[in-house]
Design a protein around this motif. Structure first.
Motif, PDB file in Angstrom:
ATOM      1  N   ARG A   1      -0.375 -15.591  13.110  1.00  0.00           N
ATOM      2  CA  ARG A   1      -1.790 -15.675  12.757  1.00  0.00           C
ATOM      3  C   ARG A   1      -2.564 -14.385  13.016  1.00  0.00           C
ATOM      4  O   ARG A   1      -3.656 -14.201  12.478  1.00  0.00           O
ATOM      5  N   PHE A   2      -2.014 -13.468  13.808  1.00  0.00           N
ATOM      6  CA  PHE A   2      -2.761 -12.256  14.155  1.00  0.00           C
ATOM      7  C   PHE A   2      -3.032 -11.373  12.942  1.00  0.00           C
ATOM      8  O   PHE A   2      -4.060 -10.703  12.860  1.00  0.00           O
ATOM      9  N   ALA A   3      -2.093 -11.346  11.981  1.00  0.00           N
ATOM     10  CA  ALA A   3      -2.238 -10.461  10.819  1.00  0.00           C
ATOM     11  C   ALA A   3      -3.350 -10.910   9.885  1.00  0.00           C
ATOM     12  O   ALA A   3      -3.699 -10.180   8.944  1.00  0.00           O
ATOM     13  N   LEU A   4      -3.939 -12.066  10.143  1.00  0.00           N
ATOM     14  CA  LEU A   4      -5.076 -12.525   9.340  1.00  0.00           C
ATOM     15  C   LEU A   4      -6.234 -11.528   9.401  1.00  0.00           C
ATOM     16  O   LEU A   4      -7.072 -11.486   8.497  1.00  0.00           O
ATOM     17  N   SER A   5      -6.252 -10.704  10.449  1.00  0.00           N
ATOM     18  CA  SER A   5      -7.382  -9.802  10.679  1.00  0.00           C
ATOM     19  C   SER A   5      -7.558  -8.757   9.584  1.00  0.00           C
ATOM     20  O   SER A   5      -8.659  -8.246   9.382  1.00  0.00           O
ATOM     21  N   PHE A   6      -6.510  -8.405   8.847  1.00  0.00           N
ATOM     22  CA  PHE A   6      -6.671  -7.407   7.776  1.00  0.00           C
ATOM     23  C   PHE A   6      -6.249  -7.946   6.414  1.00  0.00           C
ATOM     24  O   PHE A   6      -5.943  -7.194   5.485  1.00  0.00           O
ATOM     25  N   LEU A   7      -6.280  -9.277   6.268  1.00  0.00           N
ATOM     26  CA  LEU A   7      -5.971  -9.864   4.964  1.00  0.00           C
ATOM     27  C   LEU A   7      -7.089  -9.651   3.940  1.00  0.00           C
ATOM     28  O   LEU A   7      -6.793  -9.338   2.773  1.00  0.00           O
ATOM     29  N   PRO A   8      -8.383  -9.822   4.269  1.00  0.00           N
ATOM     30  CA  PRO A   8      -9.432  -9.694   3.239  1.00  0.00           C
ATOM     31  C   PRO A   8      -9.407  -8.398   2.445  1.00  0.00           C
ATOM     32  O   PRO A   8      -9.541  -8.447   1.204  1.00  0.00           O
ATOM     33  N   PRO A   9      -9.246  -7.211   3.060  1.00  0.00           N
ATOM     34  CA  PRO A   9      -9.209  -6.003   2.216  1.00  0.00           C
ATOM     35  C   PRO A   9      -8.028  -5.993   1.254  1.00  0.00           C
ATOM     36  O   PRO A   9      -8.142  -5.469   0.132  1.00  0.00           O
ATOM     37  N   LEU A  10      -6.904  -6.579   1.646  1.00  0.00           N
ATOM     38  CA  LEU A  10      -5.772  -6.679   0.731  1.00  0.00           C
ATOM     39  C   LEU A  10      -6.091  -7.620  -0.430  1.00  0.00           C
ATOM     40  O   LEU A  10      -5.718  -7.356  -1.583  1.00  0.00           O
ATOM     41  N   ILE A  11      -6.788  -8.707  -0.138  1.00  0.00           N
ATOM     42  CA  ILE A  11      -7.188  -9.644  -1.181  1.00  0.00           C
ATOM     43  C   ILE A  11      -8.157  -8.966  -2.152  1.00  0.00           C
ATOM     44  O   ILE A  11      -8.077  -9.156  -3.372  1.00  0.00           O
ATOM     45  N   VAL A  12      -9.087  -8.179  -1.620  1.00  0.00           N
ATOM     46  CA  VAL A  12     -10.022  -7.444  -2.477  1.00  0.00           C
ATOM     47  C   VAL A  12      -9.253  -6.529  -3.427  1.00  0.00           C
ATOM     48  O   VAL A  12      -9.538  -6.490  -4.645  1.00  0.00           O
ATOM     49  N   LEU A  13      -8.277  -5.807  -2.907  1.00  0.00           N
ATOM     50  CA  LEU A  13      -7.492  -4.896  -3.752  1.00  0.00           C
ATOM     51  C   LEU A  13      -6.707  -5.668  -4.801  1.00  0.00           C
ATOM     52  O   LEU A  13      -6.625  -5.246  -5.966  1.00  0.00           O
ATOM     53  N   ALA A  14      -6.110  -6.806  -4.404  1.00  0.00           N
ATOM     54  CA  ALA A  14      -5.331  -7.596  -5.357  1.00  0.00           C
ATOM     55  C   ALA A  14      -6.220  -8.135  -6.477  1.00  0.00           C
ATOM     56  O   ALA A  14      -5.836  -8.126  -7.654  1.00  0.00           O
ATOM     57  N   ALA A  15      -7.407  -8.608  -6.119  1.00  0.00           N
ATOM     58  CA  ALA A  15      -8.316  -9.161  -7.128  1.00  0.00           C
ATOM     59  C   ALA A  15      -8.793  -8.078  -8.085  1.00  0.00           C
ATOM     60  O   ALA A  15      -8.852  -8.290  -9.312  1.00  0.00           O
ATOM     61  N   ILE A  16      -9.145  -6.916  -7.546  1.00  0.00           N
ATOM     62  CA  ILE A  16      -9.555  -5.804  -8.412  1.00  0.00           C
ATOM     63  C   ILE A  16      -8.386  -5.340  -9.271  1.00  0.00           C
ATOM     64  O   ILE A  16      -8.544  -5.036 -10.458  1.00  0.00           O
ATOM     65  N   GLY A  17      -7.203  -5.318  -8.684  1.00  0.00           N
ATOM     66  CA  GLY A  17      -6.013  -4.946  -9.456  1.00  0.00           C
ATOM     67  C   GLY A  17      -5.777  -5.884 -10.623  1.00  0.00           C
ATOM     68  O   GLY A  17      -5.353  -5.449 -11.708  1.00  0.00           O
ATOM     69  N   ALA A  18      -6.061  -7.190 -10.432  1.00  0.00           N
ATOM     70  CA  ALA A  18      -5.851  -8.161 -11.504  1.00  0.00           C
ATOM     71  C   ALA A  18      -6.756  -7.877 -12.698  1.00  0.00           C
ATOM     72  O   ALA A  18      -6.303  -7.868 -13.855  1.00  0.00           O
ATOM     73  N   VAL A  19      -8.042  -7.633 -12.441  1.00  0.00           N
ATOM     74  CA  VAL A  19      -8.960  -7.404 -13.576  1.00  0.00           C
ATOM     75  C   VAL A  19      -8.734  -6.032 -14.194  1.00  0.00           C
ATOM     76  O   VAL A  19      -8.900  -5.864 -15.408  1.00  0.00           O
ATOM     77  N   VAL A  20      -8.356  -5.042 -13.381  1.00  0.00           N
ATOM     78  CA  VAL A  20      -8.062  -3.715 -13.937  1.00  0.00           C
ATOM     79  C   VAL A  20      -6.851  -3.789 -14.849  1.00  0.00           C
ATOM     80  O   VAL A  20      -6.846  -3.225 -15.957  1.00  0.00           O
ATOM     81  N   LEU A  21      -5.809  -4.501 -14.432  1.00  0.00           N
ATOM     82  CA  LEU A  21      -4.621  -4.663 -15.275  1.00  0.00           C
ATOM     83  C   LEU A  21      -4.979  -5.348 -16.579  1.00  0.00           C
ATOM     84  O   LEU A  21      -4.542  -4.923 -17.660  1.00  0.00           O
TER      85      LEU A  21
ATOM     86  N   ALA B   1      -6.206  -0.068   8.406  1.00  0.00           N
ATOM     87  CA  ALA B   1      -5.539   0.869   9.305  1.00  0.00           C
ATOM     88  C   ALA B   1      -5.753   0.516  10.778  1.00  0.00           C
ATOM     89  O   ALA B   1      -4.804   0.481  11.560  1.00  0.00           O
ATOM     90  N   VAL B   2      -7.013   0.241  11.166  1.00  0.00           N
ATOM     91  CA  VAL B   2      -7.266  -0.001  12.590  1.00  0.00           C
ATOM     92  C   VAL B   2      -6.702  -1.343  13.042  1.00  0.00           C
ATOM     93  O   VAL B   2      -6.180  -1.464  14.164  1.00  0.00           O
ATOM     94  N   GLU B   3      -6.783  -2.376  12.183  1.00  0.00           N
ATOM     95  CA  GLU B   3      -6.274  -3.690  12.587  1.00  0.00           C
ATOM     96  C   GLU B   3      -4.752  -3.707  12.615  1.00  0.00           C
ATOM     97  O   GLU B   3      -4.143  -4.219  13.558  1.00  0.00           O
ATOM     98  N   TYR B   4      -4.133  -3.140  11.581  1.00  0.00           N
ATOM     99  CA  TYR B   4      -2.670  -3.074  11.590  1.00  0.00           C
ATOM    100  C   TYR B   4      -2.183  -2.149  12.708  1.00  0.00           C
ATOM    101  O   TYR B   4      -1.197  -2.459  13.402  1.00  0.00           O
ATOM    102  N   GLY B   5      -2.870  -1.034  12.907  1.00  0.00           N
ATOM    103  CA  GLY B   5      -2.471  -0.096  13.957  1.00  0.00           C
ATOM    104  C   GLY B   5      -2.507  -0.734  15.335  1.00  0.00           C
ATOM    105  O   GLY B   5      -1.621  -0.493  16.161  1.00  0.00           O
ATOM    106  N   PHE B   6      -3.528  -1.564  15.584  1.00  0.00           N
ATOM    107  CA  PHE B   6      -3.582  -2.251  16.872  1.00  0.00           C
ATOM    108  C   PHE B   6      -2.426  -3.232  17.015  1.00  0.00           C
ATOM    109  O   PHE B   6      -1.731  -3.244  18.041  1.00  0.00           O
ATOM    110  N   LEU B   7      -2.199  -4.038  15.992  1.00  0.00           N
ATOM    111  CA  LEU B   7      -1.148  -5.059  16.086  1.00  0.00           C
ATOM    112  C   LEU B   7       0.236  -4.442  16.189  1.00  0.00           C
ATOM    113  O   LEU B   7       1.119  -4.975  16.872  1.00  0.00           O
TER     114      LEU B   7
END
Length: 551
Positions: free
Chosen positions: A342-362, A327-333
């Motif tokens: 390249r600026f959007a790299l700042s909030f990529l890790p939490p999305l990757i965490v969600l995608a990885a958890i989503g994969a094992v949950v599925l 929220a804070v990184e996207y809100g600033f950008l």
């Protein structure tokens, strides 16, 4: 409930995870080194990397000789790492590029560890959490934008590395309540802010996360420790900024920030006039819309991971950390008057965490489906002996085992395909990126070949630093000139030439200094075209006209 991690001691488990993270780091770093080598790319391009590299050289001289520093517009974090690397490798692009490569590889490894911690807090089985960690590491390692940021001499990868380290330390503190982890959290967050200012915004969700951990009994001593460590970490930057003529908050993105920018696409800034295809808010959705960040095949996994955050057993600190980070990184950008991939790299890790958890949950949800039977089979010996089903662990049927293997294999193949496609996209991104650097370098070589005087002055905007590093010509940055200053220096800088990207001068810079300088040179001393290469035109600057005094 989570199953025990292992029958082994906690220390041996930590060692195994540490070794696994080290292997992941080495694998990611090896890939990035290979990419830079294959493309024969030394990390320098455009303008900003040269500025970081040159100031890193100044810091190296400060470390070795005590020589004073000049002024630098950006924070000190990244050039300090460059200066320290020069102590080991000597002054050169190898040390500076190694900092970026190592930082990018650490982003991959640390995001894997962060995913492991988040998975545990959500009650995933240990094997599932480990699987999610591996998936997160793999997704980031083949991410095109992170790969590019990891081979250039720029602050993006190092800043993100500090941010992920801070988030990981905070999640461990949430689990252990061991105070030294808060010190590491604050230190790493200070490092992130001192590398790229925008990461200072993470202090807000981090503080909220701590409040959810403490509940109704705030730990004031722990909070003061975190604040104190953060201030000490930032002390060199505070001291330097106090004597720097450029105020800390004097930045066009911060001064020009406005919620209204989110829905605009046309801007006039200090860097010129821009007309974008998308509004700012839509553009900075890049991590979920651009294959340079994440293969579109993985987008549903983000949604599944997001829903899992709010499904019992929940972890409020994990929710605040991940959602607050985005929220804070996207809100600033979304509020800045500028678009940069390249600026959007700042909030990529939490999305990757969600995608990885989503994969094992599925995967777990699908393999939990029963196939061909309605109740778990119970052995005949148990039934005939009058045994109870209560507490007995049923053995799955062959059909159920086959079903599970099929689902797991199918999802693994889909994930592997997505990772391969991400790698192909990354390769295309790097090819185009390096081609632009090679084009600019070739333009400098071309101009040098047409200018007979090896030490001639060349007025230009885009290639000043490239020309200064790769040629004997004397470039002059017109952005900092005025027509009066140019009129004063022209008679003393002969021969003189000018190298312009005429299209951007006439469109992006209308009414700004580069446009004014270009037209003043055309109208007063005069510019004689020598030739064009790619997007650049080389001119000879004519002798300034000196009026003949009347008799």
């Amino acid at each position: 409930m989570s199953e025990p991690a292992s029958a082994a001691s906690p220390r041996s488990v930590r060692i195994r995870y540490g070794v696994a993270a080290l292997i992941g780091f080495v694998a990611s770093a090896g890939l990035f080194v290979w990419v830079a080598h294959v493309h024969n790319f030394d990390g320098l391009y455009g303008q900003d990397p040269y500025a970081y590299y040159d100031f890193g050289g100044q810091l190296n001289r400060l470390f070795t000789t005590g020589h004073g520093l000049g002024y630098f517009f950006w924070p000190l974090g990244y050039p300090t790492l460059i200066g320290l690397s020069f102590l080991v490798t000597g002054v050169g692009t190898v040390g500076a590029q190694a900092i970026s490569i190592g930082s990018g590889a650490l982003v991959c490894a640390l995001t894997g560890l962060l995913t492991l911690e988040i998975g545990r807090t959500l009650g995933l089985r240990e094997r599932a959490a480990i699987g999610a960690a591996v998936i997160a590491w793999a997704m980031l390692t083949v991410c095109g934008q992170l790969m590019q940021s990891s081979i250039v001499i720029m602050s993006d990868a190092p800043a993100l590395m500090w941010a992920v380290l801070s988030a990981w330390a905070l999640t461990i503190y949430a689990r252990t309540r061991y105070t030294p982890w808060i010190a590491l959290t604050a230190f790493a967050l200070g490092g992130a802010a001192m590398t790229r200012w925008q990461y200072a915004a993470l202090a807000v969700p981090w503080a909220l996360c701590c409040l959810t951990i403490w509940g109704r009994a705030p730990q004031w001593r722990v909070a003061l420790l975190g604040v104190g460590v953060g201030v000490i970490t930032l002390a060199p930057q505070i001291a330097y900024s106090a004597h720097n003529p450029d105020p800390v908050l004097h930045h066009m993105y911060l001064e020009g920030w406005s919620p209204a920018n989110a829905f605009a696409r046309d801007f006039v800034t200090a860097e010129g006039t821009f007309h974008y295809d998308q509004v700012i808010a839509a553009y900075y959705l890049l991590p979920i819309t651009s294959p340079y960040y994440l293969n579109l095949l993985f987008l549903p996994l983000i949604g599944i991971g997001f829903l899992r955050l709010f499904t019992p057993p929940r972890s409020v600190p994990a929710i605040v950390l991940l959602i607050g980070w985005m929220a804070v990184e996207y809100g600033f950008l979304a509020g800045i008057p500028y678009q940069n991939i390249r600026f959007a790299l700042s909030f990529l890790p939490p999305l990757i965490v969600l995608a990885a958890i989503g994969a094992v949950v599925l995967c777990e949800k699908l393999v939990a489906l029963q196939f061909g039977y309605t109740s778990p089979p119970v052995s005949l010996s148990v039934l005939t002996a009058g045994g109870s089903r209560t507490g007995m662990r049923a053995s799955p049927s062959r059909a159920a085992i086959g079903w599970r293997v099929l689902i797991t294999a199918t999802l693994a193949i889909i994930c592997a395909y997505g990772l391969i496609e991400s790698g192909k996209t990354a390769n295309g991104l790097i090819d185009g990126f390096v081609a632009n650097k090679d084009r600019d370098l070739a333009a400098v070589r071309w101009a040098e070949s047409l200018i007979p005087d090896a030490n001639a002055t060349v007025y230009n905007l885009d290639l000043v630093l490239t020309m200064g590093h790769y040629s004997t010509l004397k470039p002059v940055q017109i952005y900092y000139e005025t027509t009066d200053s140019l009129a004063a220096r022209l008679p003393n800088e002969r021969p003189a030439y000018a190298l312009f990207n005429v299209w951007t001068t006439e469109h992006q810079w209308v009414g700004k200094t580069p446009w004014l300088i270009y037209h003043w040179l055309l109208d007063h001393p005069g510019l004689t075209p020598i030739g064009s290469y790619s997007i650049y035109t080389l001119y000879r600057v004519e002798e300034p006209h000196v009026p003949t005094p009347s008799p």
